[in-house]
Design a protein around this motif. Sequence first.
Motif, PDB file in Angstrom:
ATOM      1  N   ILE A 205      26.211 -49.103  68.227  1.00  0.00           N
ATOM      2  CA  ILE A 205      24.862 -48.593  68.469  1.00  0.00           C
ATOM      3  C   ILE A 205      24.842 -47.646  69.663  1.00  0.00           C
ATOM      4  O   ILE A 205      24.118 -46.640  69.676  1.00  0.00           O
ATOM      5  CB  ILE A 205      23.877 -49.771  68.704  1.00  0.00           C
ATOM      6  N   VAL A 206      25.647 -47.929  70.688  1.00  0.00           N
ATOM      7  CA  VAL A 206      25.616 -47.128  71.917  1.00  0.00           C
ATOM      8  C   VAL A 206      26.345 -45.807  71.719  1.00  0.00           C
ATOM      9  O   VAL A 206      25.804 -44.727  71.989  1.00  0.00           O
ATOM     10  CB  VAL A 206      26.229 -47.923  73.079  1.00  0.00           C
ATOM     11  N   THR A 207      27.583 -45.882  71.237  1.00  0.00           N
ATOM     12  CA  THR A 207      28.414 -44.678  71.124  1.00  0.00           C
ATOM     13  C   THR A 207      28.298 -43.993  69.767  1.00  0.00           C
ATOM     14  O   THR A 207      28.614 -42.814  69.660  1.00  0.00           O
ATOM     15  CB  THR A 207      29.880 -45.027  71.381  1.00  0.00           C
ATOM     16  N   GLY A 208      27.858 -44.722  68.765  1.00  0.00           N
ATOM     17  CA  GLY A 208      27.765 -44.149  67.442  1.00  0.00           C
ATOM     18  C   GLY A 208      29.108 -44.017  66.739  1.00  0.00           C
ATOM     19  O   GLY A 208      29.209 -43.328  65.719  1.00  0.00           O
ATOM     20  N   ARG A 209      30.148 -44.685  67.230  1.00  0.00           N
ATOM     21  CA  ARG A 209      31.476 -44.625  66.615  1.00  0.00           C
ATOM     22  C   ARG A 209      31.656 -45.787  65.653  1.00  0.00           C
ATOM     23  O   ARG A 209      31.137 -46.881  65.874  1.00  0.00           O
ATOM     24  CB  ARG A 209      32.549 -44.668  67.693  1.00  0.00           C
ATOM     25  N   PRO A 210      32.426 -45.562  64.590  1.00  0.00           N
ATOM     26  CA  PRO A 210      32.638 -46.645  63.625  1.00  0.00           C
ATOM     27  C   PRO A 210      33.559 -47.724  64.196  1.00  0.00           C
ATOM     28  O   PRO A 210      34.515 -47.436  64.913  1.00  0.00           O
ATOM     29  CB  PRO A 210      33.281 -45.931  62.431  1.00  0.00           C
ATOM     30  N   LEU A 211      33.247 -48.964  63.878  1.00  0.00           N
ATOM     31  CA  LEU A 211      34.046 -50.104  64.342  1.00  0.00           C
ATOM     32  C   LEU A 211      35.152 -50.369  63.329  1.00  0.00           C
ATOM     33  O   LEU A 211      35.176 -51.389  62.627  1.00  0.00           O
ATOM     34  CB  LEU A 211      33.156 -51.326  64.518  1.00  0.00           C
TER      35      LEU A 211
END
Length: 680
Positions: free
Chosen positions: A387-393
């Motif tokens: 949610i913070v960085t918008g990068r996929p986990l």
Amino acid sequence: MADSIRTIPGTPLSPAVPVIVVDGESDGTETPQKRKGSQRLLRRLQRISSSPTLTRIGRPRSSSSPYGSPGAFSCVSLATSPSPFAHTNSSTSYFSHTPTGDYSTAPSSVATTPCLESPGQDDIECDLAARKIDQPVVTVTTSSLPSEVKKKSKVFNLWTSMPLELKIHVLSLLSPKELVRTSRVSKKFHELCFDGQLWTSFDASHFYKDIPAESLARILETAGPFVKDLNLRGCVQVEHYKQADGFVRACRNLVNATLEGCRNFERTTLHTLLKSNKQLVNLNLTGLPAVNNATCKIISRGCQQLEVFNVSGCKQMDAQGIKFVVEGCHQLRDLRAASIRGLHNRDVAEAIFKTNNLHRLVLAGCTDLTDDAFQLMIHGPNPEFDIVTGRPLTTPRKLRHLDLTRCSRLSDTSIKSLAYMVPELEGLHLSGLTRLTDEALEPILASTPFLTHLELEDLAELTNSLFSTHLAKAPCAPHLEHLSISSCENVGDAGMLPVLRVCTNLKSIFMDNTRISDLTLAEAAAMVRKRSLQRPRQSQLPVVALSMVIYDTHNVTWTGIREVLSRNAEMIKPSPAKSVADGVFSFPAEIISMKCFHTWQMTVDEHTKRVLRGDIGSACRFEKLWAEYMQAAQEAGIDGANLRRRRRRAREAQQLLAGEDPAAAPSGRRRSLTTACVVM
């Protein structure tokens, strides 16, 4: 062996001579005879004349042995006759047959050899004592060679006595073509030349033009069971040979196989080769029409150890074959599938995502690849985002080299998915993706610290901001070695000057058809000169450290070219605190090679050639003459006063340049040397 002293009777003028016979018997008769008083007197006189104090008169006679076989028998003559034979220096006995069958002897010792008398045939001779002389008796004895030695050959055969391991090592230094020629010497050489240790690697790419198909097939049939590395790249003669199945069945232990260029290789023959070699690790089938999806299925079932698979240009297969290999070969590290159809299939993309073992992925020319399929390869199906960085986990990919050249359907949406997902990426090829902008590349440059090769050719939407703000400040900037921005028409000096100041490890840069000018060339020359002083000297002659491609750049003039040439041949002055022995050199250790406008290219090549061979003085003179010619030619093109004089100066400079090197002189119209015609 017993030595005996015997006396051989002589002529009236040459009395009996005592002879020592070694390892043999004399053939002469030993009949004692009664001597008269005169003969006794002569005998005593002869003994007196043998004294070394008396001067000998007469010319010595040459002697030679008429016997050819050494060691049969030998004797030492102790004659004291004043005959000329007494003066000879030969150490071998001399025998001559007399008509009556008796033997006459001649001395073989030196002139000072003493005479030993044996008990004679009369009382006077027996009572005489032997004379003592200071010099010792010289006796020469010879014996025959043992029979075992005589039976052996006199010539020592080194190759026959050499161990098998050394023979194989010597033959391993020969090329395959030389081994085939050597095998024709004999049957033994044929066995050695086709030993399995010599044919573990068979690379026919260097000599396939010089060997007929029959010979090539015969070699493979003989050495096939031992071949582990097979390279038939370009061997078109194998395709049409009727017995191609023979050597294919013989090759059962292949580890690396390259069949690139065998365009007419039959499908059944290829499948037989794949089924009989289940331990394949590297397989190159580039451009083979025989490859289809069934071929990939055979590979996935049999070749479980496959690590490198190249099917680029195989038009009879599609992405479904890629799926078979990726799912069946779990050790696959290198997949090259350029120009393969059907990569928009989501099942294929998901199979590539699940493997996560690929270090190299080449999809150049795959025009069917879409943004959704590529995102699925990188992020997987239904990824979760931070949610913070918008990068996929998602687990980062292990890709180190990614080639997406000419995948025209990709855009910023899919390329942006590489950000923070490929931390080990070293090479990125995005040439031909005309829809890309700075927005897609900015996060990639910030998250790839090991990037060394970056190709951004034909990306017209890129601007100077991407290079000056992001690439120059990226963590990969000190490690960047190759950069291509060809046909990036919006990139100029504002973007490239900061890059050249920071990317000090560059080895090649392509800047053709851009807006760079002479300032970029001067900055590149200064960067190379600065790093050449910081790096340790490896050789005595300069080496090319940076290759630049700058043709079709309208803002680059001959002044910028001259600046690079001048820096290449610029002498380095040693400081007072250092000497030549401390590592200070009189010329630069690294230079720049350029590919520029075709009119100047011959001059640049000739100047670079002189610098590389260490002829700095000649290179400086050549650069000066070229600069004078270009300056005079530029002045001659200006309209106004003294136009004729400027043209004359240009012609003189051109003649000087041609005298220095005719091949490097600029081409142009030659003045006519004919005289005027006078019409009566």
